[in-house]
Design a protein around this motif. Structure first.
Motif, mmCIF file in Angstrom:
data_model
loop_
_atom_site.group_PDB
_atom_site.id
_atom_site.type_symbol
_atom_site.label_atom_id
_atom_site.label_comp_id
_atom_site.label_asym_id
_atom_site.label_seq_id
_atom_site.Cartn_x
_atom_site.Cartn_y
_atom_site.Cartn_z
ATOM 1 N N UNK A 30 2.935 1.976 -2.965
ATOM 2 C CA UNK A 30 2.313 3.201 -1.613
ATOM 3 C C UNK A 30 1.610 3.246 -0.605
ATOM 4 N N UNK A 31 0.980 1.879 -0.544
ATOM 5 C CA UNK A 31 0.082 2.220 0.500
ATOM 6 C C UNK A 31 0.612 0.806 1.291
ATOM 7 N N UNK A 32 1.880 -0.061 0.538
ATOM 8 C CA UNK A 32 2.326 -2.079 1.970
ATOM 9 C C UNK A 32 3.784 -0.985 1.532
ATOM 10 N N UNK A 33 4.662 -0.428 1.241
ATOM 11 C CA UNK A 33 5.763 -0.759 1.245
ATOM 12 C C UNK A 33 6.910 0.842 1.862
ATOM 13 N N UNK A 34 7.298 0.579 3.100
ATOM 14 C CA UNK A 34 8.159 1.650 3.928
ATOM 15 C C UNK A 34 8.559 2.481 3.002
ATOM 16 N N UNK A 35 9.484 2.121 2.069
ATOM 17 C CA UNK A 35 10.198 2.580 1.055
ATOM 18 C C UNK A 35 9.476 3.809 0.083
ATOM 19 N N UNK A 36 8.245 3.239 -0.154
ATOM 20 C CA UNK A 36 7.264 4.213 -0.927
ATOM 21 C C UNK A 36 6.455 4.604 -0.552
ATOM 22 N N UNK A 37 6.107 4.302 1.005
ATOM 23 C CA UNK A 37 6.387 5.687 1.626
ATOM 24 C C UNK A 37 4.034 5.093 2.346
ATOM 25 N N UNK A 38 4.621 3.831 2.106
ATOM 26 C CA UNK A 38 3.188 2.605 2.573
ATOM 27 C C UNK A 38 4.175 2.609 4.254
ATOM 28 N N UNK A 39 3.304 0.693 4.080
ATOM 29 C CA UNK A 39 3.514 0.688 5.377
ATOM 30 C C UNK A 39 3.031 0.667 6.907
#
Length: 101
Positions: free
Chosen positions: A87-96
Motif C-alpha cells: 500500500x506504500x510501495x506499489x502503484x497498483x495498491x495505491x502506493x508508489x
C-alpha cells in the motif's frame, strides 16, 4: 453587371476573413505535464515478491480508498524488513510515487 446575372461566374477575388479571428494561436500557453506512478524498485515483501506481484493479473483492484482489498494489512508476509508494504510501495495498491513522464 455580374451581380445581376445569375449565370455569371464568381470573381477571382480572394475571400476576406473576418478581422475578429486571430491569425495565429497564442504561444504563451502552459505546457501540459503528465505524471506517472512509479513503484518502489527496492520493495520486496517478506516472501521476496516485488511490486510486479501486486498487479491486476494477481489481485482484485478494489476502490481508490481501499486498494488491493483482498490483502490483509495484518499479514506480516506483505511487509519488508523496513516495514514497507504494498500500500506504500506499489502503484497498483495505491502506493508508489508520482514522477513527470
Amino acid at each position: 453587371n455580374p451581380s445581376k446575372n445569375p449565370t455569371a461566374k464568381p470573381t477571382d477575388e480572394p475571400s476576406k476573413k473576418p478581422t475578429s479571428e486571430p491569425t495565429s494561436k497564442p504561444t504563451n500557453r502552459a505546457v501540459e505535464q503528465i505524471l506517472v506512478c512509479v513503484s518502489d524498485p527496492l520493495f520486496f515483501d517478506d516472501l521476496g515478491r516485488s511490486c510486479l506481484n501486486y498487479t491486476a493479473a494477481t489481485l482484485l483492484e478494489g476502490t481508490p480508498s481501499n486498494r488491493c482489498p483482498e490483502l490483509s494489512r495484518e499479514d506480516e508476509e506483505l511487509f519488508d524488513d523496513q516495514g514497507r508494504n504494498p500500500w506504500d510501495s506499489c502503484c497498483f495498491c495505491g502506493g508508489g510515487s508520482f514522477e513527470p513522464n
